[in-house]
Design a protein around this motif. Structure first.
Motif, PDB file in Angstrom:
ATOM      1  N   GLN A 274       9.455 -15.451  -0.741  1.00 54.29           N
ATOM      2  CA  GLN A 274       8.181 -15.638  -1.436  1.00 54.29           C
ATOM      3  C   GLN A 274       7.556 -14.308  -1.842  1.00 54.29           C
ATOM      4  O   GLN A 274       6.338 -14.178  -1.906  1.00 54.29           O
ATOM      5  CB  GLN A 274       7.228 -16.472  -0.568  1.00 54.29           C
ATOM      6  CG  GLN A 274       7.786 -17.864  -0.294  1.00 54.29           C
ATOM      7  CD  GLN A 274       6.803 -18.817   0.357  1.00 54.29           C
ATOM      8  OE1 GLN A 274       7.066 -20.003   0.410  1.00 54.29           O
ATOM      9  NE2 GLN A 274       5.678 -18.332   0.859  1.00 54.29           N
ATOM     10  N   GLY A 275       8.436 -13.311  -2.113  1.00 50.42           N
ATOM     11  CA  GLY A 275       7.971 -12.015  -2.570  1.00 50.42           C
ATOM     12  C   GLY A 275       8.355 -10.899  -1.621  1.00 50.42           C
ATOM     13  O   GLY A 275       9.078 -11.109  -0.637  1.00 50.42           O
ATOM     14  N   VAL A 276       7.891  -9.699  -1.917  1.00 48.69           N
ATOM     15  CA  VAL A 276       8.150  -8.526  -1.073  1.00 48.69           C
ATOM     16  C   VAL A 276       6.875  -7.706  -0.948  1.00 48.69           C
ATOM     17  O   VAL A 276       5.993  -7.754  -1.818  1.00 48.69           O
ATOM     18  CB  VAL A 276       9.288  -7.645  -1.632  1.00 48.69           C
ATOM     19  CG1 VAL A 276      10.633  -8.341  -1.513  1.00 48.69           C
ATOM     20  CG2 VAL A 276       9.002  -7.244  -3.074  1.00 48.69           C
ATOM     21  N   MET A 277       6.771  -6.942   0.149  1.00 49.40           N
ATOM     22  CA  MET A 277       5.602  -6.090   0.395  1.00 49.40           C
ATOM     23  C   MET A 277       6.073  -4.689   0.768  1.00 49.40           C
ATOM     24  O   MET A 277       6.947  -4.533   1.633  1.00 49.40           O
ATOM     25  CB  MET A 277       4.745  -6.666   1.522  1.00 49.40           C
ATOM     26  CG  MET A 277       3.603  -5.741   1.963  1.00 49.40           C
ATOM     27  SD  MET A 277       2.697  -6.389   3.397  1.00 49.40           S
ATOM     28  CE  MET A 277       1.784  -7.703   2.620  1.00 49.40           C
ATOM     29  N   LEU A 278       5.484  -3.683   0.142  1.00 51.78           N
ATOM     30  CA  LEU A 278       5.784  -2.297   0.461  1.00 51.78           C
ATOM     31  C   LEU A 278       4.736  -1.767   1.435  1.00 51.78           C
ATOM     32  O   LEU A 278       3.543  -1.795   1.146  1.00 51.78           O
ATOM     33  CB  LEU A 278       5.796  -1.434  -0.804  1.00 51.78           C
ATOM     34  CG  LEU A 278       6.047   0.063  -0.609  1.00 51.78           C
ATOM     35  CD1 LEU A 278       7.416   0.316   0.019  1.00 51.78           C
ATOM     36  CD2 LEU A 278       5.912   0.809  -1.941  1.00 51.78           C
ATOM     37  N   MET A 279       5.205  -1.285   2.599  1.00 50.89           N
ATOM     38  CA  MET A 279       4.312  -0.697   3.591  1.00 50.89           C
ATOM     39  C   MET A 279       4.910   0.606   4.115  1.00 50.89           C
ATOM     40  O   MET A 279       6.124   0.794   4.134  1.00 50.89           O
ATOM     41  CB  MET A 279       4.093  -1.662   4.776  1.00 50.89           C
ATOM     42  CG  MET A 279       3.293  -2.887   4.452  1.00 50.89           C
ATOM     43  SD  MET A 279       2.834  -3.836   5.937  1.00 50.89           S
ATOM     44  CE  MET A 279       4.446  -4.431   6.471  1.00 50.89           C
ATOM     45  N   GLU A 280       4.019   1.482   4.568  1.00 46.08           N
ATOM     46  CA  GLU A 280       4.429   2.707   5.270  1.00 46.08           C
ATOM     47  C   GLU A 280       3.760   2.692   6.636  1.00 46.08           C
ATOM     48  O   GLU A 280       2.541   2.540   6.741  1.00 46.08           O
ATOM     49  CB  GLU A 280       4.024   3.952   4.497  1.00 46.08           C
ATOM     50  CG  GLU A 280       4.483   5.239   5.170  1.00 46.08           C
ATOM     51  CD  GLU A 280       4.259   6.467   4.321  1.00 46.08           C
ATOM     52  OE1 GLU A 280       4.866   6.536   3.225  1.00 46.08           O
ATOM     53  OE2 GLU A 280       3.464   7.332   4.742  1.00 46.08           O
ATOM     54  N   ILE A 281       4.570   2.852   7.701  1.00 41.12           N
ATOM     55  CA  ILE A 281       4.080   2.711   9.062  1.00 41.12           C
ATOM     56  C   ILE A 281       4.447   3.947   9.860  1.00 41.12           C
ATOM     57  O   ILE A 281       5.609   4.389   9.850  1.00 41.12           O
ATOM     58  CB  ILE A 281       4.669   1.464   9.727  1.00 41.12           C
ATOM     59  CG1 ILE A 281       4.425   0.215   8.862  1.00 41.12           C
ATOM     60  CG2 ILE A 281       4.089   1.255  11.115  1.00 41.12           C
ATOM     61  CD1 ILE A 281       5.145  -1.021   9.346  1.00 41.12           C
ATOM     62  N   THR A 282       3.488   4.523  10.575  1.00 40.48           N
ATOM     63  CA  THR A 282       3.727   5.686  11.415  1.00 40.48           C
ATOM     64  C   THR A 282       3.103   5.462  12.783  1.00 40.48           C
ATOM     65  O   THR A 282       2.296   4.540  12.980  1.00 40.48           O
ATOM     66  CB  THR A 282       3.160   6.968  10.801  1.00 40.48           C
ATOM     67  OG1 THR A 282       1.748   6.795  10.586  1.00 40.48           O
ATOM     68  CG2 THR A 282       3.839   7.285   9.475  1.00 40.48           C
ATOM     69  N   PHE A 283       3.437   6.309  13.740  1.00 41.46           N
ATOM     70  CA  PHE A 283       2.960   6.167  15.114  1.00 41.46           C
ATOM     71  C   PHE A 283       2.558   7.528  15.677  1.00 41.46           C
ATOM     72  O   PHE A 283       3.258   8.513  15.524  1.00 41.46           O
ATOM     73  CB  PHE A 283       4.064   5.554  15.980  1.00 41.46           C
ATOM     74  CG  PHE A 283       3.741   5.525  17.447  1.00 41.46           C
ATOM     75  CD1 PHE A 283       2.711   4.727  17.939  1.00 41.46           C
ATOM     76  CD2 PHE A 283       4.463   6.285  18.353  1.00 41.46           C
ATOM     77  CE1 PHE A 283       2.413   4.704  19.297  1.00 41.46           C
ATOM     78  CE2 PHE A 283       4.185   6.270  19.710  1.00 41.46           C
ATOM     79  CZ  PHE A 283       3.158   5.476  20.172  1.00 41.46           C
ATOM     80  N   ALA A 284       1.398   7.551  16.334  1.00 39.57           N
ATOM     81  CA  ALA A 284       0.927   8.773  16.994  1.00 39.57           C
ATOM     82  C   ALA A 284       0.689   8.445  18.474  1.00 39.57           C
ATOM     83  O   ALA A 284      -0.226   7.674  18.800  1.00 39.57           O
ATOM     84  CB  ALA A 284      -0.361   9.276  16.355  1.00 39.57           C
ATOM     85  N   PRO A 285       1.505   9.003  19.382  1.00 42.28           N
ATOM     86  CA  PRO A 285       1.328   8.685  20.805  1.00 42.28           C
ATOM     87  C   PRO A 285       0.062   9.288  21.368  1.00 42.28           C
ATOM     88  O   PRO A 285      -0.441  10.307  20.875  1.00 42.28           O
ATOM     89  CB  PRO A 285       2.567   9.322  21.445  1.00 42.28           C
ATOM     90  CG  PRO A 285       2.962  10.414  20.504  1.00 42.28           C
ATOM     91  CD  PRO A 285       2.617   9.928  19.136  1.00 42.28           C
ATOM     92  N   ILE A 286      -0.492   8.640  22.394  1.00 44.60           N
ATOM     93  CA  ILE A 286      -1.638   9.190  23.108  1.00 44.60           C
ATOM     94  C   ILE A 286      -1.138  10.296  24.022  1.00 44.60           C
ATOM     95  O   ILE A 286      -0.286  10.081  24.879  1.00 44.60           O
ATOM     96  CB  ILE A 286      -2.338   8.095  23.938  1.00 44.60           C
ATOM     97  CG1 ILE A 286      -2.932   7.030  23.013  1.00 44.60           C
ATOM     98  CG2 ILE A 286      -3.443   8.697  24.823  1.00 44.60           C
ATOM     99  CD1 ILE A 286      -3.553   5.864  23.744  1.00 44.60           C
ATOM    100  N   LYS A 287      -1.640  11.474  23.815  1.00 42.81           N
ATOM    101  CA  LYS A 287      -1.170  12.642  24.599  1.00 42.81           C
ATOM    102  C   LYS A 287      -1.829  12.644  25.973  1.00 42.81           C
ATOM    103  O   LYS A 287      -2.970  12.288  26.127  1.00 42.81           O
ATOM    104  CB  LYS A 287      -1.494  13.940  23.855  1.00 42.81           C
ATOM    105  CG  LYS A 287      -0.863  13.997  22.462  1.00 42.81           C
ATOM    106  CD  LYS A 287       0.650  14.007  22.517  1.00 42.81           C
ATOM    107  CE  LYS A 287       1.249  14.228  21.130  1.00 42.81           C
ATOM    108  NZ  LYS A 287       2.717  14.246  21.158  1.00 42.81           N
TER     109      LYS A 287
END
Length: 287
Positions: A274-287
């Motif tokens: 039913q379509g496509v979605m473009l996403m960019e996902i990143t992660f920053a850990p809690i130091k």
């Protein structure tokens, strides 16, 4: 001006208030990107603190989602006139050093609930004659502090340990399905654990471009769930599809960027595109 226009203007005004530097962190625990609000106090709060506020009762805190709920002009005016700094200067005027103050998502439920009840219900720290100013010290700690009275709810919910912040950019969708006569008015709802975010509505298009950023606290386990809806004015919004994103690749090494076209499928029949979605996902850990 019709009801839709009024609602849109209220949301635009609310977004500007939320963008103020003082409101970019939770009023109670300093978690970044709060997307809930206590409208009778005029503060912005995170998902976990919003859960506690709801348990206080509407006479103490009336909670609305900044993304999902409808707002009146009066409510937005009240948020604009107050804000996290002004309210905290009043309600957190004098916090004893012996009190454990909620700090980010690491705080356990009992500590969070005890502090919020003391702050808003009994108002133990409120500015008053004879009190010395003593702003709270927010230091990340794990554990439960019994120096504050616990809430009447007796909640024994398990502590959720978050390991960092997931940032999601919803960029665009293509080839979505038609739900109106000739097109659709699509918007996206993103859910990670108990946290929910909502994009703006794009009218009369099957190829909406959003370029909207969202942040979530993440426990390292939950899957990102995305659902698409077609906005309807007179009836219930139509479901346009869904997708799930396994976030485990973000843990393989620091600095991983997941940028991809994700397939949107029918909510019951995964083989139905039913379509496509473009996403960019990143992660920053809690130091």
């Amino acid at each position: 001006m019709n009801g839709t226009d009024i609602e849109l203007l209220a949301r635009q005004r609310l977004a500007k208030v939320l963008e103020r530097a003082e409101n970019r962190t939770c009023a109670d625990c300093s978690e970044p990107e709060p997307m809930w609000a206590s409208t009778n106090w005029g503060v912005f709060i995170c998902t976990q603190c919003a859960g506690v506020h709801r348990s206080l009762g509407v006479e103490h805190s009336f909670v609305l989602s900044c993304a999902l709920d409808d707002w009146t002009d009066a409510q937005v005016d009240h948020m604009a006139a107050n804000g996290n700094t002004a309210v905290n200067q009043l309600l957190e005027y004098s916090v004893p050093k012996t009190i454990e103050v909620p700090c980010l998502a690491l705080t356990d439920r009992d500590t969070r609930e005890g502090y919020i009840r003391a702050k808003y219900v009994t108002q133990l720290f409120r500015q008053a004659e004879g009190k010395a100013p003593r702003p709270p010290e927010r230091v990340p700690r794990r554990g439960t502090n019994n120096s504050l009275p616990q809430g009447k709810s007796g909640c024994n919910a398990a502590m959720v340990e978050f390991i960092g912040i997931v940032s999601v950019e919803v960029i665009e969708c293509r080839d979505l399905i038609i739900k109106d006569l000739t097109s659709s008015d699509p918007y996206c709802v993103l859910t990670l654990g108990m946290q929910t975010r909502k994009t703006t509505i794009k009218y009369s298009t099957l190829n909406p471009r959003y370029e909207e950023h969202f942040r979530f606290s993440w426990n390292g386990l939950d899957t990102l769930e995305v659902e698409l809806f077609d906005k309807d004015e007179l009836t219930k919004d139509d479901h346009m599809g869904k997708l799930s994103v396994n976030l485990e690749p973000l843990l393989k090494e620091e600095g991983v960027v997941m940028r991809s076209w994700f397939r949107v499928h029918h909510r019951k029949h995964e083989d139905r595109n039913q379509g496509v979605m473009l996403m960019e996902i990143t992660f920053a850990p809690i130091k």
